[in-house]
Design an enzyme around this catalytic site. Structure first.
Site, mmCIF file in Angstrom:
data_model
loop_
_atom_site.group_PDB
_atom_site.id
_atom_site.type_symbol
_atom_site.label_atom_id
_atom_site.label_comp_id
_atom_site.label_asym_id
_atom_site.label_seq_id
_atom_site.Cartn_x
_atom_site.Cartn_y
_atom_site.Cartn_z
ATOM 1 N N LYS A 1 0.827 -1.210 0.000
ATOM 2 C CA LYS A 1 0.000 0.000 0.000
ATOM 3 C C LYS A 1 0.863 1.262 0.000
ATOM 4 O O LYS A 1 0.542 2.240 -0.676
ATOM 5 C CB LYS A 1 -0.927 0.012 1.216
ATOM 6 N N SER B 1 -1.092 1.510 6.283
ATOM 7 C CA SER B 1 -1.339 0.599 7.388
ATOM 8 C C SER B 1 -2.204 -0.551 6.911
ATOM 9 O O SER B 1 -2.961 -0.414 5.948
ATOM 10 C CB SER B 1 -2.045 1.370 8.510
ATOM 11 N N ASP B 2 -2.091 -1.674 7.587
ATOM 12 C CA ASP B 2 -2.960 -2.809 7.299
ATOM 13 C C ASP B 2 -3.225 -3.562 8.591
ATOM 14 O O ASP B 2 -2.369 -3.605 9.478
ATOM 15 C CB ASP B 2 -2.335 -3.748 6.265
ATOM 16 N N THR B 3 -4.403 -4.125 8.691
ATOM 17 C CA THR B 3 -4.791 -4.886 9.875
ATOM 18 C C THR B 3 -5.310 -6.237 9.434
ATOM 19 O O THR B 3 -6.047 -6.334 8.456
ATOM 20 C CB THR B 3 -5.885 -4.142 10.666
#
Length: 172
Positions: A30, A46-48
């Site tokens: 990203k 960010s990634d979750t």
């Protein structure tokens, strides 16, 4: 400080089997996509993801998938991983990830049905956001609530400081 939000598109591919590596792959992808759109800017991505019983619970594809995920989380402990990748205009990247351990209680069927009839589960890893309705079923056991919400603020500040985007004042 001015900032803007851009949608970098999908998470990108990762064949990593370790949660930390996979969530970092997604944030890195990203950040690179954001850097292509705004090469002059400092980009924070960010990634979750939710990791339960050896399975990555991504964003549900549909309501039955969301139900399956929530039933899997019910009465279990799982980990929520959030990663951050900061990319500078020079193309340098700085990244890290954090995890939080969360326990779900039992979910009464009538509450689950109402929840699934709404839209809160959409676009959420593991089909839930702890800051919403599903928070009544979730308890943070270890780690930071911000990690579950999707942006561990202290980690983000530390990474931005390493990237030279801000100063880190430890005298709080």
């Amino acid at each position: 400080m001015n900032f803007s939000c851009i949608d970098p598109g999908p998470d990108g591919f990762s064949d990593s089997v370790a949660p930390r590596a996979r969530v970092l792959d997604h944030a890195r992808f990203k950040a690179k996509a954001g850097h292509c759109v705004r090469p002059d800017a400092i980009v924070l991505a960010s990634d979750t993801l939710v990791y339960s019983e050896g399975e990555f619970l991504h964003k549900p594809e549909n309501q039955p998938d969301a139900r399956r995920m929530l039933k899997q989380l019910e009465n279990q402990v799982h980990h929520v991983w959030t990663s951050i990748c900061v990319m500078t205009p020079q193309g340098q990247s700085f990244e890290d990830a954090a995890w939080t351990s969360v326990k779900f209680s039992s979910i009464p069927e009538d509450e689950l049905s109402r929840y699934l009839d709404g839209k809160e589960w959409m676009d959420k890893a593991g089909a839930y956001g702890i800051q919403g309705t599903a928070g009544r079923w979730a308890t943070v056991l270890e780690g930071d609530l911000d990690t579950v919400i999707g942006l561990p603020v202290e980690l983000a500040i530390a990474i931005l400081a390493k990237a030279g985007a801000c100063r880190l004042d430890l005298r709080r």
